[in-house]
Design an enzyme around this catalytic site. Structure first.
Site, short mmCIF file in Angstrom:
data_model
loop_
_atom_site.label_atom_id
_atom_site.label_comp_id
_atom_site.label_asym_id
_atom_site.label_seq_id
_atom_site.Cartn_x
_atom_site.Cartn_y
_atom_site.Cartn_z
N SER A 65 0.83 -1.20 0.00
CA SER A 65 0.00 0.00 0.00
C SER A 65 0.86 1.25 0.00
CB SER A 65 -0.87 -0.02 1.26
OG SER A 65 -1.42 1.24 1.51
N TYR A 100 -2.06 -1.47 11.03
CA TYR A 100 -2.32 -1.91 9.65
C TYR A 100 -1.15 -1.54 8.74
CZ TYR A 100 -3.83 -1.34 4.86
OH TYR A 100 -3.87 -1.38 3.48
N LYS A 120 1.98 -3.85 6.56
CA LYS A 120 2.42 -3.75 5.15
C LYS A 120 3.94 -3.56 5.09
CE LYS A 120 -1.66 -4.21 3.38
NZ LYS A 120 -2.01 -5.53 2.82
N1 UFG Z 1 -12.71 11.04 3.57
C1 UFG Z 1 -13.69 11.95 3.93
N2 UFG Z 1 -14.86 11.45 4.42
C2 UFG Z 1 -15.11 10.13 4.59
C3 UFG Z 1 -14.09 9.20 4.22
C4 UFG Z 1 -12.91 9.70 3.72
O1 UFG Z 1 -13.50 13.15 3.78
O2 UFG Z 1 -16.19 9.76 5.04
C5 UFG Z 1 -11.45 11.54 2.99
C6 UFG Z 1 -10.24 11.18 3.82
O3 UFG Z 1 -9.99 12.17 4.77
C7 UFG Z 1 -9.16 11.13 2.73
C8 UFG Z 1 -9.91 10.65 1.49
O4 UFG Z 1 -11.28 10.91 1.76
O5 UFG Z 1 -8.69 12.40 2.48
C9 UFG Z 1 -9.73 9.18 1.20
O6 UFG Z 1 -10.04 8.45 2.36
P1 UFG Z 1 -10.20 6.86 2.35
O7 UFG Z 1 -10.59 6.46 3.74
O8 UFG Z 1 -11.10 6.45 1.23
O9 UFG Z 1 -8.76 6.36 1.98
P2 UFG Z 1 -7.37 6.59 2.73
O10 UFG Z 1 -6.53 7.36 1.79
O11 UFG Z 1 -7.52 7.12 4.08
O12 UFG Z 1 -6.93 5.08 2.96
C10 UFG Z 1 -6.62 4.27 1.89
C11 UFG Z 1 -6.90 2.81 2.23
C12 UFG Z 1 -5.99 2.34 3.30
C13 UFG Z 1 -4.56 2.68 2.99
C14 UFG Z 1 -4.42 4.14 2.69
C15 UFG Z 1 -3.04 4.49 2.28
O13 UFG Z 1 -8.24 2.66 2.65
O14 UFG Z 1 -6.13 0.94 3.38
O15 UFG Z 1 -5.28 4.48 1.62
O16 UFG Z 1 -2.87 5.87 2.25
F1 UFG Z 1 -3.75 2.40 4.02
#
Ligand code: UFG
Length: 343
Positions: free
Chosen positions: A126, A151, A155
């Site tokens: 990841s 988590y 990785k």
């Molecule tokens: N976000 C919101 N509202 C929500 C959910 C997410 O604003 O309800 C924002 C988050 O703050 C972030 C973006 O949307 O800026 C993406 O969030 P995600 O939760 O979809 O994804 P992440 O980038 O946090 O996480 C993903 C994977 C993880 C991995 C990570 C690596 O889900 O497994 O990328 O950066 F570890």
């Protein structure tokens, strides 16, 4: 003879899309899944898409005995290892569950591979390993940062374990694919992301809000150092990501790997903000998306996107889907779920 690929976690989001691409490219598939965060009906849907069958084993790979029995039962040529727990927040609450599951399963699978002389292994890594990178886009040479969650740590540590195994077992070849943010669904809308409970990730929350399951999307923070103040990510269509696994396998099988351990970034190279997701989603679906800005989410990286030159040049792989199509397929999938009685 077709090569047989063991797909662990094959009923999951990325695993299921990868089976479709494997079968479409002449590989035979054996699926191992314990269905702890997936639905067996997904595998029936995969067989409907490809018109081809595959063996399915309900196995907990973190159990040594069960893993041993699986490898004794099938002739396997290569392993794509998706099976893992994947929620950042949950991993902070239950670190031991994450370490036990993600480490034990990987170690058990690798031990069986050495025992049965199975040479090819693709690992789901990841972009979380880069943390808050100092320079963007990140290349595979960008230094890895200390993990922010158990988590993320699994990785990083598993990448290290794989390096060590490759150092000793020169006959094993490993590719770790560092995924950026996979979104979207198969264009047939037969398979897609199936979050259990309240979605933790952005896109399923967006589609569930648009369809009325959730009241309002919460945008986590608007004071980041980005053009519109919301976080930027590199969103990649899950089918493009699935295809990268086939390319990685084909590269290993071609005998062209120069080192027996390698890593590749798998993204599009395009930074997209949360607000851009909202406006693009509204544009392609003609739906108004209720949202409000709330506090930052703890542990969120401000911005990260990939330099994918290495995968483009060495694997001959490139992301093809644009953002509108990614969101369109995610929306078609959400609409299709109403008629699927999968609960
Ligand atoms: N976000 C919101 N509202 C929500 C959910 C997410 O604003 O309800 C924002 C988050 O703050 C972030 C973006 O949307 O800026 C993406 O969030 P995600 O939760 O979809 O994804 P992440 O980038 O946090 O996480 C993903 C994977 C993880 C991995 C990570 C690596 O889900 O497994 O990328 O950066 F570890």
């Amino acid at each position: 003879m077709e090569k047989v690929v063991l797909v662990t976690g094959g009923a999951g989001y990325i695993g299921s899309h990868t089976i479709v691409e494997l079968q479409s490219n002449g590989f035979d598939v054996v699926v191992a899944d314990n269905f702890s965060n997936s639905n067996p009906k997904v595998l029936t849907a995969v067989q409907t898409i490809t018109g081809k069958k595959f063996a399915v084993e309900n196995v907990d790979l973190s159990d040594e005995k069960q893993c041993e029995q699986l490898f004794a039962k099938y002739h396997i040529d290569a392993v794509i290892h998706f099976a893992a727990k994947k929620y950042v927040g949950e991993s902070v609450e239950k670190p031991l569950e994450y370490y036990r599951n993600n480490f034990f399963s990987t170690i058990n699978v690798l031990a069986e591979m050495t025992k049965h002389n199975i040479p090819f292994f693709v690992f789901s890594s990841s972009c979380t390993v880069y943390g808050e990178a100092e320079t963007l886009p990140v290349t595979e040479q960008t230094p890895v940062q200390p993990a922010l969650s158990p988590y993320g740590n699994t990785k990083q540590v598993i990448e290290e374990i794989l390096k060590d195994v490759c150092h000793t077992h020169k006959d094993i070849q490993v590719i770790a694919l560092r995924y950026f943010n996979p979104i979207g669904a198969h264009p047939s809308a037969q398979i897609g992301e199936l979050p259990i409970g309240v979605p933790q990730n952005l896109i399923p929350y967006v589609t569930q809000t648009a369809i009325g399951i959730r009241e309002c999307l919460h945008v986590f923070g608007k004071t980041y150092h980005t053009p519109d103040g919301t976080c930027q990510r590199d969103y990649i269509h899950v089918v493009d990501l699935a295809k990268a696994h086939v390319k990685a396998l084909e590269y290993m099988l071609s005998g062209k790997m120069t080192d027996n351990f390698d890593v590749f970034n798998i993204g599009t190279g395009n930074p997209i903000s949360v607000l851009e997701i909202i406006t693009t989603f509204e544009k392609v679906t003609h739906k108004k998306l209720p949202y409000k800005i709330v506090d930052k989410r703890q542990g969120d990286v401000e911005k990260v996107w990939a330099d994918t030159t290495k995968a483009n040049q060495i694997l001959g792989w490139k992301a093809e889907y644009g953002l509108e199509d990614m969101l369109n397929t995610a929306w078609k999938w959400e609409l299709s779920l109403k008629n699927k009685k999968w609960e």
